[in-house]
Design a protein around this motif. Structure first.
Motif, PDB file in Angstrom:
ATOM      1  N   VAL A  22       0.834  -1.199   0.000  1.00  0.00           N
ATOM      2  CA  VAL A  22       0.000   0.000   0.000  1.00  0.00           C
ATOM      3  C   VAL A  22       0.870   1.250   0.000  1.00  0.00           C
ATOM      4  CG1 VAL A  22      -1.612   1.310   1.380  1.00  0.00           C
ATOM      5  CG2 VAL A  22      -1.948  -1.119   1.085  1.00  0.00           C
ATOM      6  N   LEU A  23       1.975   1.211   0.756  1.00  0.00           N
ATOM      7  CA  LEU A  23       2.784   2.423   0.905  1.00  0.00           C
ATOM      8  C   LEU A  23       3.590   2.725  -0.331  1.00  0.00           C
ATOM      9  CD1 LEU A  23       4.027   2.141   4.574  1.00  0.00           C
ATOM     10  CD2 LEU A  23       2.285   3.625   3.638  1.00  0.00           C
ATOM     11  N   LEU A  95      -1.796   6.394  -8.564  1.00  0.00           N
ATOM     12  CA  LEU A  95      -2.364   7.122  -7.443  1.00  0.00           C
ATOM     13  C   LEU A  95      -1.748   8.502  -7.334  1.00  0.00           C
ATOM     14  CD1 LEU A  95      -2.868   4.746  -4.454  1.00  0.00           C
ATOM     15  CD2 LEU A  95      -4.533   5.869  -5.889  1.00  0.00           C
ATOM     16  N   ALA A  98      -3.642  11.101  -9.017  1.00  0.00           N
ATOM     17  CA  ALA A  98      -5.009  11.372  -8.592  1.00  0.00           C
ATOM     18  C   ALA A  98      -4.985  12.241  -7.345  1.00  0.00           C
ATOM     19  CB  ALA A  98      -5.725  10.060  -8.305  1.00  0.00           C
ATOM     20  N   ARG A  99      -4.634  13.528  -7.508  1.00  0.00           N
ATOM     21  CA  ARG A  99      -4.604  14.400  -6.328  1.00  0.00           C
ATOM     22  C   ARG A  99      -5.428  15.643  -6.570  1.00  0.00           C
ATOM     23  NH1 ARG A  99       1.484  14.209  -5.400  1.00  0.00           N
ATOM     24  NH2 ARG A  99       0.883  15.476  -3.631  1.00  0.00           N
ATOM     25  N   ARG A 100      -6.529  15.448  -7.300  1.00  0.00           N
ATOM     26  CA  ARG A 100      -7.341  16.608  -7.621  1.00  0.00           C
ATOM     27  C   ARG A 100      -8.069  17.152  -6.400  1.00  0.00           C
ATOM     28  NH1 ARG A 100     -10.696  15.477 -12.909  1.00  0.00           N
ATOM     29  NH2 ARG A 100      -8.971  14.072 -13.320  1.00  0.00           N
ATOM     30  N   LEU A 101      -8.135  16.361  -5.324  1.00  0.00           N
ATOM     31  CA  LEU A 101      -8.878  16.800  -4.139  1.00  0.00           C
ATOM     32  C   LEU A 101      -7.976  17.548  -3.148  1.00  0.00           C
ATOM     33  CD1 LEU A 101     -11.223  13.800  -3.432  1.00  0.00           C
ATOM     34  CD2 LEU A 101     -11.775  16.017  -4.364  1.00  0.00           C
ATOM     35  N   HIS A 102      -6.805  18.023  -3.605  1.00  0.00           N
ATOM     36  CA  HIS A 102      -5.921  18.675  -2.634  1.00  0.00           C
ATOM     37  C   HIS A 102      -6.499  20.013  -2.179  1.00  0.00           C
ATOM     38  CE1 HIS A 102      -4.407  21.704  -5.439  1.00  0.00           C
ATOM     39  NE2 HIS A 102      -4.515  20.765  -6.350  1.00  0.00           N
ATOM     40  N   GLY A 103      -6.076  20.468  -1.007  1.00  0.00           N
ATOM     41  CA  GLY A 103      -6.647  21.654  -0.405  1.00  0.00           C
ATOM     42  C   GLY A 103      -6.153  22.936  -1.018  1.00  0.00           C
TER      43      GLY A 103
ATOM     44  N   GLN B 643      -3.762  18.887   3.379  1.00  0.00           N
ATOM     45  CA  GLN B 643      -4.579  18.002   2.535  1.00  0.00           C
ATOM     46  C   GLN B 643      -4.005  18.013   1.130  1.00  0.00           C
ATOM     47  OE1 GLN B 643      -7.279  16.178   3.797  1.00  0.00           O
ATOM     48  NE2 GLN B 643      -6.403  16.910   5.722  1.00  0.00           N
ATOM     49  N   THR B 644      -3.015  17.191   0.921  1.00  0.00           N
ATOM     50  CA  THR B 644      -2.322  17.215  -0.373  1.00  0.00           C
ATOM     51  C   THR B 644      -3.121  16.516  -1.466  1.00  0.00           C
ATOM     52  OG1 THR B 644      -1.253  15.172   0.237  1.00  0.00           O
ATOM     53  CG2 THR B 644      -0.044  17.196   0.686  1.00  0.00           C
ATOM     54  N   GLY B 645      -4.138  15.714  -1.083  1.00  0.00           N
ATOM     55  CA  GLY B 645      -4.867  14.943  -2.086  1.00  0.00           C
ATOM     56  C   GLY B 645      -4.136  13.686  -2.491  1.00  0.00           C
ATOM     57  N   ASP B 646      -2.965  13.464  -1.935  1.00  0.00           N
ATOM     58  CA  ASP B 646      -2.163  12.307  -2.319  1.00  0.00           C
ATOM     59  C   ASP B 646      -2.455  11.152  -1.358  1.00  0.00           C
ATOM     60  OD1 ASP B 646      -0.330  10.547  -3.163  1.00  0.00           O
ATOM     61  OD2 ASP B 646       1.385  11.592  -2.230  1.00  0.00           O
ATOM     62  N   ALA B 647      -3.166  10.138  -1.861  1.00  0.00           N
ATOM     63  CA  ALA B 647      -3.591   9.032  -1.002  1.00  0.00           C
ATOM     64  C   ALA B 647      -2.410   8.378  -0.307  1.00  0.00           C
ATOM     65  CB  ALA B 647      -4.364   8.005  -1.820  1.00  0.00           C
ATOM     66  N   HIS B 648      -1.303   8.301  -1.036  1.00  0.00           N
ATOM     67  CA  HIS B 648      -0.127   7.681  -0.447  1.00  0.00           C
ATOM     68  C   HIS B 648       0.376   8.436   0.775  1.00  0.00           C
ATOM     69  CE1 HIS B 648       1.131   4.891  -3.788  1.00  0.00           C
ATOM     70  NE2 HIS B 648       0.998   4.200  -2.685  1.00  0.00           N
ATOM     71  N   VAL B 651      -1.650   7.591   3.740  1.00  0.00           N
ATOM     72  CA  VAL B 651      -1.339   6.286   4.327  1.00  0.00           C
ATOM     73  C   VAL B 651      -0.018   6.346   5.072  1.00  0.00           C
ATOM     74  CG1 VAL B 651      -1.115   3.853   3.866  1.00  0.00           C
ATOM     75  CG2 VAL B 651      -2.613   5.210   2.464  1.00  0.00           C
ATOM     76  N   TRP B 652       0.955   7.064   4.508  1.00  0.00           N
ATOM     77  CA  TRP B 652       2.228   7.205   5.212  1.00  0.00           C
ATOM     78  C   TRP B 652       2.021   7.852   6.583  1.00  0.00           C
ATOM     79  CZ3 TRP B 652       6.638   4.918   4.807  1.00  0.00           C
ATOM     80  CH2 TRP B 652       7.060   4.407   3.569  1.00  0.00           C
TER      81      TRP B 652
END
Lengths: 103, 671
Positions: A22-23, A95, A98-103, B643-648, B651-652
């Protein structure tokens, strides 16, 4: 080493493998695979504690695991649907992209 | 030296383990993967031969080894292995034919960058197929059954970049799944009524007298015996896997896969699994024969479906122009023969034909593969022709295969096994129709095979591929020669004078005399078919690729209908396909109108409430809160940066937080 310890060691190894996947993996499908590995490590713990616990004759552990498996199957379906949606949007399943939801 | 039955698992496990190992072998070393696959299958072949030796030493004794898979509640699910002549004989056949086809693939896929995956899938298939044959539990058989289906799907779609291949793979998977649903229902019913899925279990298995008696004694809807109903459900699975009408549509399309796959899976072994299943559960299917008032006997259905399929496949094969499709419809037809034999009670004849068919059909498909390889992927027989001199080994072995399939008398194996089937159909007491249908299919088979041979190998080349063809390398021609020898020799195991095979499979088998007249009729029909084929296609080969088929000139409408495969695919698209589309459209409409309407209504209510609330807000509350809002906004902006939007990243952080917590607990405990 008792069998319970062996099971726990094995499931920790499985959990760590999943966590590492996952990481470090960037492919969303492989991350999902890692999540499944972690889930199954947890399932293995259920089974181990049940089998070597105080009441191995009763079916508690199996019931937990069957529920967890059912939830995991549903989760995989939703997860793969998300992956497909992701692929439609950005033509890949990385992944990191896919960071379109960043703040 | 015989294989102990406890070690039976090694036979399927070797190729399966090879598949797992090939999966992690580096892709830049394709030779390593192929070597692993070949070595594992050779090991399986050796073990299977040892197992066969043990089973032949005492054909009546069934060596079984049963073990508990898991126990829940009061019951336990038990699986097991079975070594008897039927399973081990077929296991030897699968491993031997598989080994030859693996070897052939070395040449056929030499330039394919994904050869490694190919050998991985092939090994997976071989392991599952061997497990299917040696299982003593219908559940284990079903697991392997689905695994061979998966391998078939993967291999048909091996060149998934081609839309036709991807589509054919899906079609094969879904069509066989329809049959498998029946099989699964049958298994559930069987488990429910007998409490076990073991075939032989010291008197308590489902194929033993006690269970058969209770299954045939109980009746269900429509006066059917339970054994009939379960048998028919199991036959659904067999029909799907073996391409019986009406579930045959996937098999011709499966030819989109690489040709060695067509030879191994869609001609020699996997599609024969349905016939094997029918032979395996034959006592269950035959249990209702003793009932005088049964509305329908399971075996009659099997025989009828088999006869229809035999004639259908042979007729459609006459008008196909793709070399592999002719062979595919021929396979459909021959599988129909086997089902017909099993349905008329002669399951040993079905297995005999299964064995000989596996050899000569694998030979024909590999020959077709050699032709395709030599002519740079030309499969259309209208653009082939004249290959006799250019591909001497392929041509000679293909002719042997053709004569074995057509049933040329005495020397070729197909003649003897077909003779056994015709004999069984002739002796069937219920109806003479399957016998007549089988005779018609004999003549058609000889006709279309003569056509295929003449179109491909006789005359002059009619296309660029055929003009520049060169014989394939030895790694491809040697398997052809070996298979050609087997196609001749295997027939002598089951002649009417020395029915060794039938007696080995079924110790109660009795050879019946008086087949000479029948033999004369079938020889006459074969001769008529070959002569008719030669007269139309061999004597005056067509001059160029655009010349119409002679059959299309004499009977154009029939030829058009046969070339369109009698419209089965179109029928399914117009009925089932359209039904599915209509259901999807209805669901879509429901979603859009009803559910969407509810959501929109709620949204509009919300919007009205919002309007009211905005008015009060703007008039009354704004001033005081603006200041607070600005402060919140500033702090929000600061937090938003995390909130970077980066799922990784999340998790880290999760993992890091967990480690911190764990450390705190551990250190806290120490203090």
């Amino acid at each position: 080493m008792s069998p319970l310890q062996a099971c726990l060691l094995f499931s920790s190894a499985l959990f760590s493998l999943g966590l590492i996947a996952v990481l470090v993996r960037s492919n969303a499908i492989l991350v999902l695979l890692g999540v499944e590995l972690m889930l199954n490590a947890a399932n293995l713990n259920f089974i181990a504690f049940w089998r070597y616990g105080p009441a191995p004759a009763e079916g508690h552990g199996v019931v937990f695991v069957v529920f967890a498996l059912a939830v995991a199957a549903a989760e995989a379906a939703v997860g793969l649907a998300l992956v497909i949606a992701l692929h439609r949007h950005q033509r890949n399943v990385r992944l990191g992209d896919a960071r379109r939801l960043h703040g | 030296m015989h294989l102990p039955v406890q070690l039976t698992w090694l036979i399927p496990a070797l190729p399966a383990a090879a598949a797992a190992m090939i999966a992690v072998v580096p892709a830049r070393r394709p030779g390593l993967g192929a070597g692993l696959a070949l070595a594992a299958l050779a090991g399986s072949l050796l073990l299977a031969v040892l197992a066969l030796g043990g089973a032949l030493a005492d054909p009546a004794a069934r060596l079984t080894h049963t073990f508990t898979w898991f126990a829940v509640g009061h019951g336990a699910i038990r699986l097991g292995w079975l070594l008897d002549p039927l399973g081990t004989l077929l296991a030897v056949m699968v491993a031997a034919v598989g080994l030859l086809i693996f070897t052939f693939s070395l040449g056929y896929l030499r330039d394919d960058p994904r050869a490694k995956q190919f050998f991985c899938f092939l090994s997976l298939f071989a392991g599952a197929m061997l497990g299917l044959l040696l299982a003593n539990s219908l559940l284990l058989l079903f697991v392997c059954w689905e695994l061979v289906g998966l391998a078939s799907y993967l291999l048909i779609g091996f060149w998934f970049q081609r839309p036709a291949a991807a589509q054919a793979a899906r079609k094969a998977f879904i069509t066989t799944r329809i049959g498998d649903l029946g099989l699964l229902l049958g298994l559930v019913w069987l488990q429910d009524s007998t409490g076990t899925l073991l075939l032989f279990d010291g008197g308590r298995g489902v194929l033993e007298a006690e269970a058969l008696g209770s299954l045939a004694g109980a009746t269900t809807v429509g006066g059917l015996a339970v054994s009939t109903a379960i048998g028919l459900l199991l036959f659904c699975g067999a029909a799907g896997k073996s391409g019986q009408v009406p579930l045959h549509v996937w098999l011709p399309d499966a030819m989109e896969g690489p040709t060695p796959v067509s030879a191994l899976i869609h001609a020699a072994t996997m599609v024969a699994a349905g016939v094997f299943l029918v032979a395996r559960v034959f006592p269950l299917l035959a249990a209702d024969l003793a009932l005088p008032h049964a509305p329908v006997h399971a075996l009659s259905v099997v025989a009828t479906v088999g006869a229809v399929t035999a004639l259908f496949g042979a007729a459609v094969a006459v008008a196909q122009d793709d070399i592999k499709r002719v062979l595919a419809f021929s396979t459909v037809s021959q599988l129909g023969y086997m089902m017909l034999a099993a349905g008329t009670g002669a399951w040993t004849a079905a297995i005999f034909h299964l064995l000989t068919h596996a050899c000569f059909k694998a030979l024909l498909f590999l020959g077709a593969g050699s032709v395709i390889h030599a002519t740079h992927h030309e499969q259309d027989i209208r653009r082939l022709g004249g290959l006799r001199g250019r591909l001497p080994v392929t041509g000679a072995t293909f002719a042997v295969g053709m004569m074995a399939l057509a049933g040329v008398p005495f020397l070729f194996s197909g003649f003897w096994s077909k003779e056994a089937i015709l004999h069984a159909a002739h002796g069937w007491a219920i109806s003479p129709l399957p016998f007549l249908v089988a005779l018609a299919a004999v003549a058609l088979t000889a006709f279309y095979m003569t056509r295929l041979l003449a179109e491909v190998f006789a005359g002059a080349p009619r296309g660029h591929g055929a003009e520049t063809a060169h014989e394939s390398p030895a790694v491809m021609t040697v398997p052809l020669v070996v298979l050609a020898l087997a196609s001749v020799g295997l027939g002598f195991l089951g002649t009417p004078w020395w029915p060794w095979l039938q007696r080995t499979l079924d110790p109660t088998f009795k050879a019946e005399a008086g087949g000479a007249g029948l033999m004369a009729v079938s020889i006459a029909l074969v001769a008529a078919g070959i002569l008719a084929g030669w007269a139309r296609y061999g004597r005056h080969p067509r001059s160029d690729a655009r010349a119409p088929d002679p059959l299309a000139r004499s009977v154009p409408r029939l030829h058009r209908a046969l070339a369109a495969r009698l419209g089965c695919d179109e029928l399914y698209a117009a009925t089932l396909g359209r039904l599915n589309a209509a259901l999807a459209a209805a669901a879509n409409a429901l979603d859009r109108s009803v559910w969407d309407g509810c959501v929109r209504l709620l949204a509009r209510l919300g919007a009205y409430a919002g309007l009211v609330s905005r008015e009060t807000d703007e008039e009354v509350l704004n001033g005081g809160f603006n200041a607070a809002g600005d402060g919140l906004r500033a702090s929000g902006r600061a937090y938003a940066r995390t909130q970077t939007g980066d799922a990784h990243g999340y998790v880290w952080m999760l993992a890091a937080g967990f480690v911190l917590l764990a450390l705190a607990v551990l250190l806290g405990g120490a203090r």
